[in-house]
Design a protein around this motif. Structure first.
Motif, short mmCIF file in Angstrom:
data_model
loop_
_atom_site.label_atom_id
_atom_site.label_comp_id
_atom_site.label_asym_id
_atom_site.label_seq_id
_atom_site.Cartn_x
_atom_site.Cartn_y
_atom_site.Cartn_z
N THR A 586 0.83 -1.21 0.00
CA THR A 586 0.00 0.00 0.00
C THR A 586 0.86 1.26 0.00
N LEU A 587 1.90 1.26 0.84
CA LEU A 587 2.79 2.42 0.87
C LEU A 587 3.54 2.58 -0.44
N CYS A 588 3.96 1.46 -1.00
CA CYS A 588 4.67 1.54 -2.29
C CYS A 588 3.75 2.11 -3.38
N ALA A 589 2.49 1.71 -3.37
CA ALA A 589 1.55 2.24 -4.36
C ALA A 589 1.36 3.74 -4.17
N GLU A 590 1.29 4.21 -2.91
CA GLU A 590 1.15 5.64 -2.66
C GLU A 590 2.40 6.40 -3.13
N ALA A 591 3.56 5.85 -2.87
CA ALA A 591 4.79 6.51 -3.32
C ALA A 591 4.87 6.54 -4.85
N ARG A 592 4.45 5.45 -5.50
CA ARG A 592 4.48 5.42 -6.98
C ARG A 592 3.49 6.44 -7.55
N GLU A 593 2.33 6.56 -6.95
CA GLU A 593 1.36 7.55 -7.42
C GLU A 593 1.88 8.97 -7.21
N THR A 594 2.57 9.20 -6.10
CA THR A 594 3.15 10.53 -5.87
C THR A 594 4.21 10.84 -6.91
N ALA A 595 5.05 9.85 -7.21
CA ALA A 595 6.08 10.06 -8.24
C ALA A 595 5.45 10.36 -9.61
N ARG A 596 4.37 9.67 -9.93
CA ARG A 596 3.69 9.90 -11.22
C ARG A 596 3.13 11.31 -11.29
N ARG A 597 2.52 11.74 -10.21
CA ARG A 597 1.94 13.08 -10.22
C ARG A 597 3.03 14.15 -10.31
N LEU A 598 4.14 13.93 -9.59
CA LEU A 598 5.24 14.91 -9.66
C LEU A 598 5.83 14.98 -11.06
N LEU A 599 6.01 13.82 -11.68
CA LEU A 599 6.59 13.81 -13.03
C LEU A 599 5.63 14.44 -14.04
N THR A 600 4.36 14.15 -13.88
CA THR A 600 3.37 14.76 -14.77
C THR A 600 3.37 16.27 -14.62
N HIS A 601 3.43 16.71 -13.38
CA HIS A 601 3.44 18.15 -13.14
C HIS A 601 4.73 18.78 -13.66
N TYR A 602 5.83 18.07 -13.57
CA TYR A 602 7.10 18.57 -14.11
C TYR A 602 6.99 18.77 -15.62
N VAL A 603 6.39 17.82 -16.30
CA VAL A 603 6.23 17.94 -17.76
C VAL A 603 5.32 19.13 -18.09
N LYS A 604 4.26 19.27 -17.31
CA LYS A 604 3.34 20.39 -17.55
C LYS A 604 4.04 21.72 -17.33
N VAL A 605 4.80 21.83 -16.27
CA VAL A 605 5.47 23.10 -15.97
C VAL A 605 6.48 23.44 -17.05
N GLN A 606 7.30 22.46 -17.42
CA GLN A 606 8.31 22.73 -18.44
C GLN A 606 7.67 23.02 -19.79
N GLY A 607 6.63 22.29 -20.14
CA GLY A 607 5.94 22.58 -21.41
C GLY A 607 5.28 23.94 -21.40
N LEU A 608 4.73 24.34 -20.24
CA LEU A 608 4.11 25.64 -20.13
C LEU A 608 5.13 26.75 -20.30
N VAL A 609 6.30 26.57 -19.73
CA VAL A 609 7.34 27.60 -19.85
C VAL A 609 7.75 27.77 -21.32
N ILE A 610 7.98 26.65 -22.00
CA ILE A 610 8.43 26.73 -23.41
C ILE A 610 7.32 27.27 -24.30
N SER A 611 6.09 26.81 -24.06
CA SER A 611 4.98 27.27 -24.90
C SER A 611 4.71 28.76 -24.70
N GLN A 612 4.82 29.22 -23.45
CA GLN A 612 4.64 30.65 -23.21
C GLN A 612 5.74 31.47 -23.88
N MET A 613 6.93 30.92 -23.90
CA MET A 613 8.05 31.61 -24.54
C MET A 613 7.78 31.74 -26.04
N LEU A 614 7.33 30.66 -26.66
CA LEU A 614 7.03 30.69 -28.09
C LEU A 614 5.86 31.60 -28.40
#
Length: 665
Positions: A586-614
């Motif tokens: 159960t704890l491993c599943a929670e940690a994996r879900e947290t990692a997924r959300r962080l990575l997804t948010h990282y992609v969104k933030v970086q894509g937002l920065v580049i798209s706003q620049m363009l």
């Protein structure tokens, strides 16, 4: 045996082998048997050989002589010996008779055992035996049997004579006892009269003795004198002389009781001296109910003084003493005094029954609750420290000190209350360690943000994400291990409360594992997820590299760290509680879900920065008046540089993306 061997010669052989008649053999045989008996009883060799050891062998008063005359011996004792010596002689003679009886029985039993042993001994006939030699069918020689029969026949005669002599001695002892019986009865009566006269003398001297004891302060001796004479004076108080003695003693006893009460109420002496005063007053017949109330009142005054001293140490002006010193002082002062009062009360007022026991229990419960409040106030001041060694030692001594009054006053519930305090402190300590782990983790994240935001010094590169990740992981794991080692002190074998059910079960499973370790892992995941808020809120100020670092940290926890931490916890704290716990999956599943959300948010933030620049580069340019582009625009270079930086932060395509392809969507 020597007697059997000596008696084994044939009836027709003398000492030299010459034949003698039965008349000549009888005195010699008696003399030898008498000598052998003396040898058996440990007499001298001269007597054992048949020769008298004394100077006069014809003395009729010699008990061991051959010419002993009981009448002459008795007359001599009457003339020469006093009554006390005659009685001692009688006692000694009875003892010797009993000893001779016992020795004779032992001698008979030993000879009988030897006879049995001889009859069962195998006798192997030799082929060179005489032709007329006969053997018993069981293998025993017939010559041996015949010789033993002769020997035992002679021994029976000797035993008969010995029994006759013993009967004479017994009769002689009985005659002595009968002769001295009258004098013995007269002496007994005189001794009784003498004892009675001594008692009467003690009664007549009792008032003066009591007065002297009161003047000298020997109150215990005076009470003992009064107790010895009380029953006699009450029995014979109808006689004028005894009535006068009783009146004088009552006056002196009243003065004695008044002095004892004054000494008890002054309170200058300690608890043992006051208990002695109460014991003497009870022996004088003072009312037990009144003494019981006064005794508890005096005990309350002393114990409240101890409590006031402990409360003064917790005041705002002087610095609070060391927690270990505080518990030692309270244990030796208050708890020790409570034990003394309770033990003395139970010994003095045992006749009060259940009512007295309940009164003592209420007394101890009230004062004990006040002491527990002071102890909890001092223990509350220990919050904030990460080292539990001093706190656990203080709790151990506090708990140990209360085991004695807890057993002495089971109805008061002091031991149970002390255990509850220890359990409550342990739970609070677990909460403090959880807060410490959370603060340490936030501190690590703050250090990472500062390292990421620090400007690059010329010629020097800052720490990479891998190094920062290793620092955060190692620091967090070190804090977890330190917290486990610190709370493990509560379950050490040498600690008195570690064998309690709470510390063997609930503390390990629900306290350490669930509240501390599982709670921290979930808190860490929740803290990481808080960075995944919308860019307009907290997420806008979060460095993207921090999101990537936290994502990798959660993946590492899901892969190995969570399993390692929980295994370490279960090994250090042997869980004996059957309460449900959070599984590792159960704890491993929670940690994996947290990692997924962080990575997804990282992609969104970086894509937002580049798209706003363009977007800004397109919207802010006047394309109608712009010259034909001949070189790569600067914004495109910036996009390429940012994309390259992202690729550097995620080498080899960032391995977790391959494991979680949905994060790229």
């Amino acid at each position: 045996m020597a007697a059997a061997a000596a008696a084994g010669r044939g009836p027709g052989s003398g000492p030299g082998g010459s034949p003698e008649g039965p008349e000549a053999e009888a005195p010699e045989r008696r003399r030898k048997a008498h000598g052998m008996l003396k040898l058996y009883y440990g007499l001298s060799e001269v007597e054992a050989a048949g020769r008298p050891a004394g100077p006069d062998p014809l003395d009729p008063t010699d008990l061991n002589g051959a010419h002993f005359d009981p009448e002459v011996y008795l007359d001599k004792l009457r003339r020469e010996c006093p009554l006390a010596q005659l009685m001692d002689s009688e006692t000694d003679m009875v003892r010797q008779i009993r000893a001779l009886d016992s020795d004779m029985q032992t001698l008979v039993y030993e000879n009988y055992n030897k006879f049995i042993s001889a009859t069962v001994t195998k006798h192997h006939c030799s082929p060179f035996q005489a032709p007329n030699h006969q053997c018993d069918p069981r293998g025993v020689s017939s010559d041996t049997i015949r010789k033993m029969k002769n020997d035992f026949r002679k021994m029976e005669d000797e035993m008969d004579r010995l029994a006759t002599n013993m009967a004479v001695i017994t009769d002689f002892s009985a005659r002595i006892s009968a002769t001295l019986q009258d004098r013995h009865e007269r002496i007994t009566k005189l001794a009784g009269v003498h004892a009675l006269l001594r008692k009467l003398q003690f009664l007549f001297e009792l008032p003066s003795r009591l007065t002297k004891c009161v003047e000298l302060g020997a109150y215990g001796q005076a009470v003992r004198y009064q107790g010895r004479a009380r029953a006699v004076l009450q029995q014979y108080q109808h006689l004028p002389s005894f009535r006068a003695i009783q009146d004088d003693c009552q006056v002196i006893t009243a003065r004695l009781a008044q002095q004892l009460r004054q000494r008890f109420r002054e309170g200058g002496s300690g608890a043992p001296e006051q208990a002695e005063c109460v014991e003497l007053l009870l022996a004088l017949g003072e009312p037990a109910e009144e003494l019981c109330e006064e005794f508890l009142a005096r005990g309350r005054a002393r114990l409240e003084e101890e409590l006031r001293g402990l409360e003064a140490e917790l005041g705002p002006s002087p610095p609070a003493p060391d927690v270990l010193e505080f518990t030692d002082r309270g244990g030796s002062g208050f708890v020790g005094g409570l034990c003394q009062v309770a033990a003395a009360y139970q010994e003095l007022f045992a006749a009060q029954g259940p009512a007295g026991a309940e009164k003592l229990a209420a007394f101890a419960r009230e004062l004990g609750s006040r002491y527990f409040v002071l102890v909890e106030r001092r223990l509350a001041q220990e919050q904030g420290g990460s080292d539990n060694s001093l706190l656990v030692r203080a709790l151990d001594r506090f708990h140990r000190r209360l085991r004695a009054p807890g057993a002495l006053l089971a109805a008061a519930g002091l031991a149970e209350a002390a255990t509850e305090i220890v359990e409550r402190v342990a739970r609070e300590r677990l909460g403090q360690h959880l807060q410490g782990l959370q603060s340490a983790f936030l501190g690590c994240l703050t250090d990472v943000r500062q390292a990421l935001a620090a400007p690059r010094v010329a010629g020097k590169e800052g720490p990479g994400l891998a190094e920062l990740l290793a620092n955060v992981a190692s620091s967090t794991l070190s804090h977890i291990k330190a917290s486990l080692a610190s709370v493990h002190l509560f379950t050490a074998k040498e600690v008195s409360f570690s064998n309690k059910p709470y510390f063997r079960g609930e503390f390990c499973s629900q306290g350490v594992r669930e509240s501390l370790i599982v709670g921290f892992i979930r808190s860490m995941c929740q803290t990481a997820q808080n960075f995944c808020d919308s860019p307009g809120e907290k997420g806008g100020a979060t460095p993207p590299a921090l999101l990537l670092l936290l994502s990798r940290l959660c993946l590492d926890y899901e892969t190995a760290t969570i399993s390692y931490i929980l295994t370490l916890t279960d090994e250090q704290f042997l869980v004996q509680d059957q309460s449900p716990v959070t599984p590792v999956s159960t704890l491993c599943a929670e940690a994996r879900e947290t990692a997924r959300r962080l990575l997804t948010h990282y992609v969104k933030v970086q894509g937002l920065v580049i798209s706003q620049m363009l977007r800004k580069s397109v919207e802010t340019r006047d394309w109608l008046s712009t010259l034909e582009p001949r070189n790569v625009r600067a914004v495109m270079k910036r996009v390429v540089e940012d994309t390259t930086a992202i690729d550097v932060q995620c080498p080899n395509g960032y391995q977790p993306l391959e494991q979680h392809p949905e994060a790229v969507l």
